[in-house]
Design a protein around this motif. Structure first.
Motif, PDB file in Angstrom:
ATOM      1  N   PHE A 261      22.080   1.417 -30.808  1.00 25.37           N
ATOM      2  CA  PHE A 261      23.085   1.958 -31.722  1.00 25.37           C
ATOM      3  C   PHE A 261      22.405   2.491 -32.969  1.00 25.37           C
ATOM      4  O   PHE A 261      21.355   1.989 -33.379  1.00 25.37           O
ATOM      5  CB  PHE A 261      24.084   0.884 -32.183  1.00 25.37           C
ATOM      6  N   THR A 262      23.041   3.471 -33.598  1.00 23.94           N
ATOM      7  CA  THR A 262      22.727   3.878 -34.961  1.00 23.94           C
ATOM      8  C   THR A 262      24.027   3.840 -35.745  1.00 23.94           C
ATOM      9  O   THR A 262      24.971   4.580 -35.427  1.00 23.94           O
ATOM     10  CB  THR A 262      22.110   5.277 -35.022  1.00 23.94           C
ATOM     11  N   LEU A 263      24.074   2.973 -36.759  1.00 25.30           N
ATOM     12  CA  LEU A 263      25.294   2.781 -37.536  1.00 25.30           C
ATOM     13  C   LEU A 263      25.121   3.421 -38.901  1.00 25.30           C
ATOM     14  O   LEU A 263      24.183   3.107 -39.629  1.00 25.30           O
ATOM     15  CB  LEU A 263      25.603   1.291 -37.682  1.00 25.30           C
ATOM     16  N   GLU A 264      26.035   4.310 -39.235  1.00 26.10           N
ATOM     17  CA  GLU A 264      26.011   5.003 -40.515  1.00 26.10           C
ATOM     18  C   GLU A 264      27.078   4.407 -41.420  1.00 26.10           C
ATOM     19  O   GLU A 264      28.233   4.233 -41.012  1.00 26.10           O
ATOM     20  CB  GLU A 264      26.276   6.494 -40.305  1.00 26.10           C
ATOM     21  N   LEU A 265      26.694   4.092 -42.670  1.00 29.81           N
ATOM     22  CA  LEU A 265      27.604   3.509 -43.646  1.00 29.81           C
ATOM     23  C   LEU A 265      27.998   4.553 -44.678  1.00 29.81           C
ATOM     24  O   LEU A 265      27.249   5.492 -44.951  1.00 29.81           O
ATOM     25  CB  LEU A 265      26.952   2.312 -44.338  1.00 29.81           C
ATOM     26  N   ASP A 266      29.190   4.374 -45.259  1.00 29.34           N
ATOM     27  CA  ASP A 266      29.616   5.298 -46.298  1.00 29.34           C
ATOM     28  C   ASP A 266      29.096   4.849 -47.661  1.00 29.34           C
ATOM     29  O   ASP A 266      28.276   3.933 -47.753  1.00 29.34           O
ATOM     30  CB  ASP A 266      31.139   5.448 -46.302  1.00 29.34           C
ATOM     31  N   SER A 267      29.541   5.495 -48.719  1.00 33.34           N
ATOM     32  CA  SER A 267      29.024   5.200 -50.058  1.00 33.34           C
ATOM     33  C   SER A 267      29.348   3.786 -50.515  1.00 33.34           C
ATOM     34  O   SER A 267      28.672   3.244 -51.388  1.00 33.34           O
ATOM     35  CB  SER A 267      29.590   6.209 -51.064  1.00 33.34           C
ATOM     36  N   ARG A 273      30.195   5.551 -38.909  1.00 29.39           N
ATOM     37  CA  ARG A 273      29.903   6.177 -37.627  1.00 29.39           C
ATOM     38  C   ARG A 273      28.902   5.342 -36.861  1.00 29.39           C
ATOM     39  O   ARG A 273      27.939   4.823 -37.423  1.00 29.39           O
ATOM     40  CB  ARG A 273      29.345   7.585 -37.842  1.00 29.39           C
ATOM     41  N   LEU A 274      29.139   5.208 -35.562  1.00 34.49           N
ATOM     42  CA  LEU A 274      28.262   4.454 -34.686  1.00 34.49           C
ATOM     43  C   LEU A 274      27.848   5.363 -33.540  1.00 34.49           C
ATOM     44  O   LEU A 274      28.699   5.894 -32.821  1.00 34.49           O
ATOM     45  CB  LEU A 274      28.972   3.211 -34.146  1.00 34.49           C
ATOM     46  N   VAL A 275      26.540   5.556 -33.368  1.00 36.65           N
ATOM     47  CA  VAL A 275      25.996   6.398 -32.301  1.00 36.65           C
ATOM     48  C   VAL A 275      25.350   5.497 -31.262  1.00 36.65           C
ATOM     49  O   VAL A 275      24.505   4.653 -31.604  1.00 36.65           O
ATOM     50  CB  VAL A 275      24.975   7.410 -32.843  1.00 36.65           C
ATOM     51  N   ALA A 276      25.737   5.667 -30.018  1.00 35.91           N
ATOM     52  CA  ALA A 276      25.218   4.847 -28.920  1.00 35.91           C
ATOM     53  C   ALA A 276      24.532   5.744 -27.897  1.00 35.91           C
ATOM     54  O   ALA A 276      25.097   6.752 -27.472  1.00 35.91           O
ATOM     55  CB  ALA A 276      26.345   4.067 -28.265  1.00 35.91           C
ATOM     56  N   ILE A 277      23.312   5.359 -27.505  1.00 36.62           N
ATOM     57  CA  ILE A 277      22.570   6.083 -26.476  1.00 36.62           C
ATOM     58  C   ILE A 277      21.902   5.070 -25.549  1.00 36.62           C
ATOM     59  O   ILE A 277      21.854   3.869 -25.846  1.00 36.62           O
ATOM     60  CB  ILE A 277      21.511   7.015 -27.088  1.00 36.62           C
ATOM     61  N   ALA A 278      21.376   5.560 -24.446  1.00 33.64           N
ATOM     62  CA  ALA A 278      20.697   4.660 -23.513  1.00 33.64           C
ATOM     63  C   ALA A 278      19.396   4.153 -24.100  1.00 33.64           C
ATOM     64  O   ALA A 278      19.045   2.977 -23.958  1.00 33.64           O
ATOM     65  CB  ALA A 278      20.454   5.379 -22.185  1.00 33.64           C
ATOM     66  N   GLY A 279      18.647   5.015 -24.795  1.00 36.03           N
ATOM     67  CA  GLY A 279      17.396   4.612 -25.415  1.00 36.03           C
ATOM     68  C   GLY A 279      16.385   4.097 -24.404  1.00 36.03           C
ATOM     69  O   GLY A 279      16.470   4.344 -23.200  1.00 36.03           O
ATOM     70  N   SER A 280      15.391   3.349 -24.906  1.00 31.54           N
ATOM     71  CA  SER A 280      14.357   2.795 -24.026  1.00 31.54           C
ATOM     72  C   SER A 280      14.901   1.708 -23.126  1.00 31.54           C
ATOM     73  O   SER A 280      14.332   1.405 -22.074  1.00 31.54           O
ATOM     74  CB  SER A 280      13.207   2.242 -24.878  1.00 31.54           C
ATOM     75  N   ASN A 281      16.034   1.109 -23.513  1.00 25.45           N
ATOM     76  CA  ASN A 281      16.638   0.074 -22.681  1.00 25.45           C
ATOM     77  C   ASN A 281      17.214   0.650 -21.397  1.00 25.45           C
ATOM     78  O   ASN A 281      17.260  -0.022 -20.367  1.00 25.45           O
ATOM     79  CB  ASN A 281      17.734  -0.647 -23.479  1.00 25.45           C
ATOM     80  N   GLY A 282      17.664   1.917 -21.468  1.00 24.77           N
ATOM     81  CA  GLY A 282      18.151   2.591 -20.280  1.00 24.77           C
ATOM     82  C   GLY A 282      19.598   2.329 -19.930  1.00 24.77           C
ATOM     83  O   GLY A 282      20.060   2.774 -18.867  1.00 24.77           O
ATOM     84  N   LYS A 283      20.359   1.657 -20.785  1.00 27.48           N
ATOM     85  CA  LYS A 283      21.756   1.367 -20.495  1.00 27.48           C
ATOM     86  C   LYS A 283      22.636   2.455 -21.095  1.00 27.48           C
ATOM     87  O   LYS A 283      22.776   2.551 -22.311  1.00 27.48           O
ATOM     88  CB  LYS A 283      22.144  -0.001 -21.072  1.00 27.48           C
ATOM     89  N   PRO A 284      23.283   3.308 -20.263  1.00 26.78           N
ATOM     90  CA  PRO A 284      24.158   4.358 -20.816  1.00 26.78           C
ATOM     91  C   PRO A 284      25.351   3.742 -21.540  1.00 26.78           C
ATOM     92  O   PRO A 284      25.847   2.682 -21.157  1.00 26.78           O
ATOM     93  CB  PRO A 284      24.603   5.140 -19.572  1.00 26.78           C
TER      94      PRO A 284
END
Length: 793
Positions: A261-267, A273-284
């Motif tokens: 995940f990549t979690l973006e915080l506001d001011s 916002r939360l971005v989810a990808i498979a990454g090196s773990n490989g889990k879609p």
């Protein structure tokens, strides 16, 4: 007397001596007492292994004039034989490479290594991450809510050279909208980043509501999102949390799992916002949402969740191999796409709007009726109602945003007949639903193509840019409106327009907006065209343009190219072969152009009638080359530019069979060399010949000549003719011009030739030429030739 005085002086002397002795003793006693007091107030002697003790130690790391960080300690102790110092009440303030931060590290004691500049803090350590702007704002206004990330741990090593602080001990942290824990941490003062190394747990919760002074009617439950992962990278200034997986985000009604995940915080440090990808773990990434009987599952290569400040998920973006399934009480949907977005209703996490892009396939089956729809497109959008308590929402509208096709079958068709199949393809399809979630209207827009297969009927086709059909319960339609480049086909005739209105059983059609009607050889454009199938009548209005592509011309043939005609309106009949163009009528074919208030074309007799303000342009037959221009062994000169005649009159009738145009009412004919005016004039045309090659080569090879454009070869005016040519004027009752030799013959009445400098010439008949200055005068005394008037070429 003397003895008494001597005795008195002796007593005074003794008293003075005693006083001086007392004063001297007091001074010595005071100094001794001071030495005793000083010895008591002096600090205890330093231990044998302490080399130096001091207070108020401060040192900084500089980058030119800019301060990167500062280390402060209330006390410092140097030990003998050791390259380290004991620092007490230590505070490290990090300003960053550009002075944009105000981070602090605080602990009670640390060991400072002089050689390497490292600091080791074995006890409890507090780290506060704060931007310089937030710190300055908090100093100026104490009511401002601190925007600080607070970290607590122990066993921290701080490297002065790299500005990095590390620990492998348990870590807890808090920030304005959440808290969490992990094992191990690494803080980089130059980059302003914090890395949590293992077993990360992050709990996100909405920020407390501001006190408005009003008592809430009903307390709302706090919606928390729990995020877990293997490790976490945090950028305080960028307000980014990067969670390495396997990672999971869990709320009360939705669950998202992914490789990272990549979690973006506001001011205000609330999850945005939360971005989810498979990454090196490989889990879609995979999102599951459940509410009552309504469930939805979406998986993709990448997902992005937008979160409201209150904590719930408001939107999901998915890209790469998107697959979704939605099961409702009354219908079921299945989708495939390259990318998609899903907007959710606030608080309830129910589908509100779904957008799909790239290779979209949507299949919907209605549970009660059994009707099925299969839609394929490049981009698709569907909206859902919020739904009532305990019930899922229903689709309210669905549409394609790019070209798409839909095919459905009437489930109510009889078993012994082929089912009614309707297929519709367009740039955009829009399906409106009723209160019960059933489709009630289909709207198609852009390059619409329809096919309708009925038992016992040939395939019916139509195309358009848009259309609307009212849908029946059985799946059919009663009336259809097509709009935008509508194309209809019936036998060997077809038509098109922006809009067409017709019924299934009707025999009339109204085409409006850029309408075009075609048969085998002609084409007519107009804003509005109306057809009556039983009589063959055709009416066009609003600005008409027709083109005749026939090689021999349906009515007239002025050149071997298509003939075009425009007007305000057209009234015709396909069976009689008659068309009347009225209002600013204009016809052009090749070099020939004709304009009039109305132009009538009669296909059977090949006659053209023009009435009212007639204006025309016709080419002239080229004059032969002057004698002697071709000598032995020379080549012919290049072809001369076409000479055009401009004609105006009240009426014009052209007969293609006789090649004669009859003009009446204020006739004016003008070419570059002369101008002829007469009440009545006949123009005689000769059809030019066109050869596949040059004339000489064609003649040599014996190749036949093809008919070319009609050209004026002769003009005859009557009723009082006036000819203006090269500075002189000729008048007579009748005038005739022959283009082949450039000859004028003026006769009838009193033929007269006027010249401003050479005088006037009269005769019973005057003949003069363009090519030379010869004038032939025919009078009662006979004929004579004059050369006193020069005609310039």
């Amino acid at each position: 007397m003397r003895r008494s005085e001597a005795a008195r002086y002796a007593r005074w002397s003794a008293a003075v001596a005693l006083l001086l002795a007392c004063l001297t003793a007091g001074v010595y006693l005071k100094r001794g007492w001071q030495r005793i007091s000083d010895r008591k107030a002096a600090p205890a002697p330093a231990p044998k292994n302490v080399e130096k003790q001091s207070s108020g130690l401060t040192f900084s790391k500089m980058d030119g004039p800019r301060k990167i960080f500062t280390v402060e300690a209330s006390n410092s102790t140097d030990f003998k034989g050791q390259d380290s110092s004991l620092l007490e009440n230590v505070r490290v303030t990090i300003f960053g490479k550009y002075g944009e931060r105000h981070d602090t590290i605080h602990t009670q004691s640390c060991q400072y290594r002089k050689g390497s500049g490292g600091v080791t803090c074995d006890g409890d350590v507090q780290i506060d991450l704060e931007s310089a702007a937030d710190a300055e704002r908090r100093v100026k206004d104490h009511t401002v809510q601190p925007q600080i990330v607070h970290v607590e741990t122990r066993g921290v090593n701080f490297d002065q050279g790299s500005g990095t602080a590390k620990t492998d001990q348990p870590v807890t942290f808090t920030f304005p909208s959440g808290s969490g824990d992990a094992v191990g941490a690494e803080y980089n003062s130059e980059a302003g980043t914090l890395r949590l190394l293992q077993n990360v747990r992050l709990k996100l919760k909405p920020a407390a509501k501001k006190d408005t002074g009003k008592k809430p009617a009903k307390p709302e439950p706090v919606e928390e999102v729990l995020v877990t992962g293997a490790s976490l990278d945090f950028g305080r200034d960028a307000r980014l949390l990067h969670v390495l997986g396997p990672a999971e985000a869990l709320s009360s009604s939705a669950r998202l799992i992914a490789g990272e995940f990549t979690l973006e915080l506001d001011s205000e440090f609330r999850a945005r916002r939360l971005v989810a990808i498979a990454g090196s773990n490989g889990k879609p990434p995979e999102l599951t949402s459940t509410h009552g009987d309504d469930t939805m599952l979406v998986d993709a290569d990448k997902m992005t969740a937008q979160m409201a400040p209150e904590g719930w998920v408001t939107r999901m973006d998915a890209t790469g191999s998107v697959h979704g399934v939605r099961h409702g009480k009354e219908e079921a949907d299945e989708v495939h796409a390259d990318a998609g977005t899903l907007d959710l209703w606030p608080r309830v996490n129910r589908a509100k709007e779904m957008n799909l892009n790239g290779g979209v396939l949507l299949k919907t089956r209605m549970a009660k009726s059994g009707d099925t729809r299969i839609l394929q497109t490049g981009s698709f959008r569907m909206e859902f109602s919020e739904g009532k308590e305990g019930q899922p929402g229903k689709p309210t509208i669905a549409e394609t945003l790019t070209a798409g096709s839909m095919e459905w079958t009437d489930a109510a068709a009889q078993s012994d007949t082929a089912p009614t199949r309707t297929r519709l393809q367009a740039d955009k399809l829009q399906l409106a639903f009723g209160d019960e979630g059933k489709p009630k209207q289909l709207v198609a827009m852009g390059n619409v193509q329809t096919e309708r297969a009925l038992t016992g009927h040939e395939l019916q086709t139509a195309t358009a840019r848009s259309g609307a059909a009212q849908l029946l319960a059985a799946g059919g339609w009663s009336q259809m409106d097509l709009q935008g480049d509508v194309k209809l086909k019936e036998a060997d005739r077809n038509a098109q327009a922006d809009h067409a209105t017709f019924t299934h059983a009707g025999q009339t059609a109204a085409l409006t907006g850029h309408a075009v009607a075609r048969d085998a050889t002609t084409e007519t454009h107009a804003p509005r065209i109306f057809f009556t199938g039983t009589t063959g009548d055709i009416r066009a209005e609003g600005g008409v343009r027709s083109t005749d592509f026939s090689p021999n011309g349906n009515a007239v043939q002025l050149a071997q190219v298509p003939a075009n005609i425009t007007s305000d309106t057209m009234q015709g009949n396909s069976k009689a072969g008659r068309a009347v163009y009225t209002g600013h009528a204009r016809l052009w074919q090749g070099d020939s152009v004709l304009e009039a208030d109305s132009i009538e074309l009669l296909r059977e007799t090949k006659v053209l009638n023009a009435v009212g303000k007639v204006r025309a342009v016709f080419p002239q037959t080229p004059a032969p080359a002057p004698t002697g221009t071709l000598l032995s062994g020379t080549q012919p000169s290049a072809e001369k530019k076409t000479v055009l005649w401009h004609v105006s009159s009240g009426t014009l009738t052209y007969n293609d069979a006789t090649s004669i145009a009859h003009l009446e009412k204020n006739v004016v004919v003008q070419s570059p060399d002369q101008k002829i005016r007469a009440p009545i004039m006949d123009l005689y045309f000769t059809r030019a010949t066109t050869n596949p090659a040059s004339g000489s080569k064609s003649a040599t090879n014996g190749m036949p000549s093809a008919p070319g454009a009609q050209q004026i070869s002769r003009a005859v005016g009557t009723g009082g003719v006036i000819v203006d040519q090269a500075g002189r004027r000729a008048t007579a009752e009748r005038g005739e011009y022959t283009a082949s030799d450039g000859k004028f013959v003026m006769s009838g009445g009193d033929p007269t030739l006027y010249d401003s400098t050479e005088g006037t010439t009269k005769g019973r008949q005057l003949t003069f030429y363009l090519a030379d200055d010869t004038i032939i005068v025919d009078s009662e005394n006979g004929s004579r030739t004059l050369t006193k008037h020069r005609v310039e070429k």
